[in-house]
Design an enzyme around this catalytic site. Sequence first.
Site, PDB file in Angstrom:
ATOM      1  N   TYR A 115       3.180 -16.722  -4.073  1.00  0.00           N
ATOM      2  CA  TYR A 115       4.529 -16.509  -4.601  1.00  0.00           C
ATOM      3  C   TYR A 115       5.550 -17.164  -3.702  1.00  0.00           C
ATOM      4  O   TYR A 115       5.230 -17.680  -2.626  1.00  0.00           O
ATOM      5  CB  TYR A 115       4.807 -15.017  -4.771  1.00  0.00           C
ATOM      6  CG  TYR A 115       5.043 -14.264  -3.477  1.00  0.00           C
ATOM      7  CD1 TYR A 115       4.008 -14.021  -2.580  1.00  0.00           C
ATOM      8  CD2 TYR A 115       6.311 -13.798  -3.148  1.00  0.00           C
ATOM      9  CE1 TYR A 115       4.233 -13.333  -1.397  1.00  0.00           C
ATOM     10  CE2 TYR A 115       6.542 -13.101  -1.967  1.00  0.00           C
ATOM     11  CZ  TYR A 115       5.494 -12.872  -1.099  1.00  0.00           C
ATOM     12  OH  TYR A 115       5.721 -12.201   0.076  1.00  0.00           O
ATOM     13  N   ARG A 139     -14.406 -11.037 -14.598  1.00  0.00           N
ATOM     14  CA  ARG A 139     -14.340 -10.688 -13.181  1.00  0.00           C
ATOM     15  C   ARG A 139     -15.562 -11.172 -12.411  1.00  0.00           C
ATOM     16  O   ARG A 139     -16.684 -10.714 -12.659  1.00  0.00           O
ATOM     17  CB  ARG A 139     -14.191  -9.175 -12.989  1.00  0.00           C
ATOM     18  CG  ARG A 139     -13.970  -8.808 -11.528  1.00  0.00           C
ATOM     19  CD  ARG A 139     -13.878  -7.310 -11.301  1.00  0.00           C
ATOM     20  NE  ARG A 139     -13.660  -7.020  -9.885  1.00  0.00           N
ATOM     21  CZ  ARG A 139     -14.621  -7.037  -8.951  1.00  0.00           C
ATOM     22  NH1 ARG A 139     -15.857  -7.328  -9.291  1.00  0.00           N
ATOM     23  NH2 ARG A 139     -14.323  -6.779  -7.691  1.00  0.00           N
ATOM     24  N   LEU A 177       3.676 -16.230   8.608  1.00  0.00           N
ATOM     25  CA  LEU A 177       4.198 -17.061   7.531  1.00  0.00           C
ATOM     26  C   LEU A 177       5.343 -17.869   8.141  1.00  0.00           C
ATOM     27  O   LEU A 177       6.247 -17.301   8.770  1.00  0.00           O
ATOM     28  CB  LEU A 177       4.754 -16.202   6.397  1.00  0.00           C
ATOM     29  CG  LEU A 177       5.307 -17.072   5.269  1.00  0.00           C
ATOM     30  CD1 LEU A 177       4.168 -17.667   4.452  1.00  0.00           C
ATOM     31  CD2 LEU A 177       6.261 -16.313   4.394  1.00  0.00           C
ATOM     32  N   HIS A 200     -15.998 -13.048  -8.196  1.00  0.00           N
ATOM     33  CA  HIS A 200     -15.141 -13.430  -7.073  1.00  0.00           C
ATOM     34  C   HIS A 200     -14.840 -14.926  -6.997  1.00  0.00           C
ATOM     35  O   HIS A 200     -13.700 -15.320  -6.838  1.00  0.00           O
ATOM     36  CB  HIS A 200     -15.761 -12.978  -5.745  1.00  0.00           C
ATOM     37  CG  HIS A 200     -15.722 -11.496  -5.544  1.00  0.00           C
ATOM     38  ND1 HIS A 200     -16.328 -10.612  -6.403  1.00  0.00           N
ATOM     39  CD2 HIS A 200     -15.144 -10.745  -4.583  1.00  0.00           C
ATOM     40  CE1 HIS A 200     -16.126  -9.379  -5.986  1.00  0.00           C
ATOM     41  NE2 HIS A 200     -15.406  -9.426  -4.879  1.00  0.00           N
ATOM     42  N   LYS A 260       1.519 -17.887   1.608  1.00  0.00           N
ATOM     43  CA  LYS A 260       2.376 -16.847   1.029  1.00  0.00           C
ATOM     44  C   LYS A 260       1.657 -16.228  -0.171  1.00  0.00           C
ATOM     45  O   LYS A 260       1.963 -16.511  -1.334  1.00  0.00           O
ATOM     46  CB  LYS A 260       3.753 -17.411   0.651  1.00  0.00           C
ATOM     47  CG  LYS A 260       4.813 -16.327   0.511  1.00  0.00           C
ATOM     48  CD  LYS A 260       6.203 -16.911   0.597  1.00  0.00           C
ATOM     49  CE  LYS A 260       7.281 -15.914   0.207  1.00  0.00           C
ATOM     50  NZ  LYS A 260       7.366 -14.754   1.075  1.00  0.00           N
ATOM     51  N   GLU A 275       4.884 -11.069  13.345  1.00  0.00           N
ATOM     52  CA  GLU A 275       6.112 -11.118  12.533  1.00  0.00           C
ATOM     53  C   GLU A 275       6.365  -9.748  11.933  1.00  0.00           C
ATOM     54  O   GLU A 275       5.587  -8.805  12.134  1.00  0.00           O
ATOM     55  CB  GLU A 275       5.968 -12.179  11.439  1.00  0.00           C
ATOM     56  CG  GLU A 275       4.799 -11.897  10.498  1.00  0.00           C
ATOM     57  CD  GLU A 275       4.595 -12.986   9.444  1.00  0.00           C
ATOM     58  OE1 GLU A 275       5.518 -13.776   9.203  1.00  0.00           O
ATOM     59  OE2 GLU A 275       3.503 -13.015   8.848  1.00  0.00           O
ATOM     60  N   ARG A 308       6.853 -25.150   0.338  1.00  0.00           N
ATOM     61  CA  ARG A 308       5.963 -24.087   0.817  1.00  0.00           C
ATOM     62  C   ARG A 308       5.128 -23.532  -0.337  1.00  0.00           C
ATOM     63  O   ARG A 308       3.933 -23.238  -0.159  1.00  0.00           O
ATOM     64  CB  ARG A 308       6.768 -22.968   1.488  1.00  0.00           C
ATOM     65  CG  ARG A 308       5.864 -21.904   2.120  1.00  0.00           C
ATOM     66  CD  ARG A 308       6.639 -20.886   2.936  1.00  0.00           C
ATOM     67  NE  ARG A 308       7.535 -20.104   2.099  1.00  0.00           N
ATOM     68  CZ  ARG A 308       8.400 -19.212   2.578  1.00  0.00           C
ATOM     69  NH1 ARG A 308       8.499 -19.003   3.893  1.00  0.00           N
ATOM     70  NH2 ARG A 308       9.183 -18.533   1.764  1.00  0.00           N
TER      71      ARG A 308
HETATM   72  N1  PMP Z   1       7.081 -13.416   7.056  1.00  0.00           N
HETATM   73  C1  PMP Z   1       6.730 -12.713   5.968  1.00  0.00           C
HETATM   74  C2  PMP Z   1       5.442 -11.952   6.005  1.00  0.00           C
HETATM   75  C3  PMP Z   1       7.555 -12.696   4.835  1.00  0.00           C
HETATM   76  O1  PMP Z   1       7.190 -12.001   3.738  1.00  0.00           O
HETATM   77  C4  PMP Z   1       8.775 -13.406   4.854  1.00  0.00           C
HETATM   78  C5  PMP Z   1       9.679 -13.374   3.658  1.00  0.00           C
HETATM   79  N2  PMP Z   1       9.341 -14.395   2.748  1.00  0.00           N
HETATM   80  C6  PMP Z   1       9.103 -14.129   5.998  1.00  0.00           C
HETATM   81  C7  PMP Z   1       8.229 -14.119   7.076  1.00  0.00           C
HETATM   82  C8  PMP Z   1      10.371 -14.920   6.081  1.00  0.00           C
HETATM   83  O2  PMP Z   1      10.290 -16.085   5.284  1.00  0.00           O
HETATM   84  P1  PMP Z   1      11.591 -16.743   4.656  1.00  0.00           P
HETATM   85  O3  PMP Z   1      12.507 -17.083   5.799  1.00  0.00           O
HETATM   86  O4  PMP Z   1      11.098 -17.944   3.966  1.00  0.00           O
HETATM   87  O5  PMP Z   1      12.177 -15.728   3.731  1.00  0.00           O
END
Ligand code: PMP
Length: 281
Positions: free
Chosen positions: A34, A101, A204, A103, A148, A180, A53
């Site tokens: 997403y 279904r 991410l 995997h 993502k 993060e 991305r």
């Molecule tokens: N890390 C994670 C796990 C996130 O879900 C997000 C939000 N998308 C971010 C970092 C920050 O990414 P962005 O600056 O692209 O919103």
Amino acid sequence: MHDPLVYLNGEFTPLSEAKVPVLDRGFIFGDGVYEVIPIYGGKMFRAKQHMARLFRSLAAIGIPNPYSEDEWMALIGKVTDACPDDTQLVYMQVTRGVAKRAHAFPAEVKPTVFIMTNPYTPPDAEAVNNGVRCVTTEDLRWMRCDIKSVSLLGNVLAAQHAAENGALEAIQFREGFLSEGASSNVWIVRDGTVYGPPKDNRVLEGIRYGLLQELCAACRIPFALKAIARDEVFAADEVLLTSAGREVLAVVSIDGLPVNGGKPGPLFGKLYAAYQDAKRA
Ligand code: PMP
């Protein structure tokens, strides 16, 4: 009830009527990716980077990108134009599609594509001026956090931990090092430099990685990426978090311990102002 227009697999329909079959691999396996893009003054902010991305995430899990960038933009534009607010967060999701279904990837399957948007309010004056509280938690997620993915159970549990403790965000650590937030990137300030964790499989790469680096350059603030130990977070002069929806916020307490005496610090002030300028540019 507010029933916005959404896009699902070739159709524009009210959200309440958008339905996905239960065998969709997004539902069954969390097999999808997403993206979330902010819109300010009717214009997508950093759209190119967000779309790049999305395309990287799709490629990383072997889902063919169903549209060209122009086609994506046209579809997103139709959904966002139907929303009267000129500040929005647009959400798009692609799953591998619907199949019996099993995997491993099905032989023939058409990706499911969904786009919706929501009116969005940037962080309010209280959050900006007083900062936000965070708690820490062990990072329980898989080793491809750079994708993502809609498989967000680890992030969901971390966010719930924050919510149950009256915190805005959970700051995750993996083997003693900062990764993060549950849905944000986390930064520390030490001796006038902004530091973030390396862009690797443990985080991410938020679109605000590049943006924060640019804002630091504009403000003449040194910026560097390096592994950040847990002690360094607690000893930091300032701690910041960034995401599309939260923009940039100052963390003023972690696990109940104050950061910068419990107030947003000077570098936050500069970067917040620079962020607001970038939105208007
Ligand atoms: N890390 C994670 C796990 C996130 O879900 C997000 C939000 N998308 C971010 C970092 C920050 O990414 P962005 O600056 O692209 O919103």
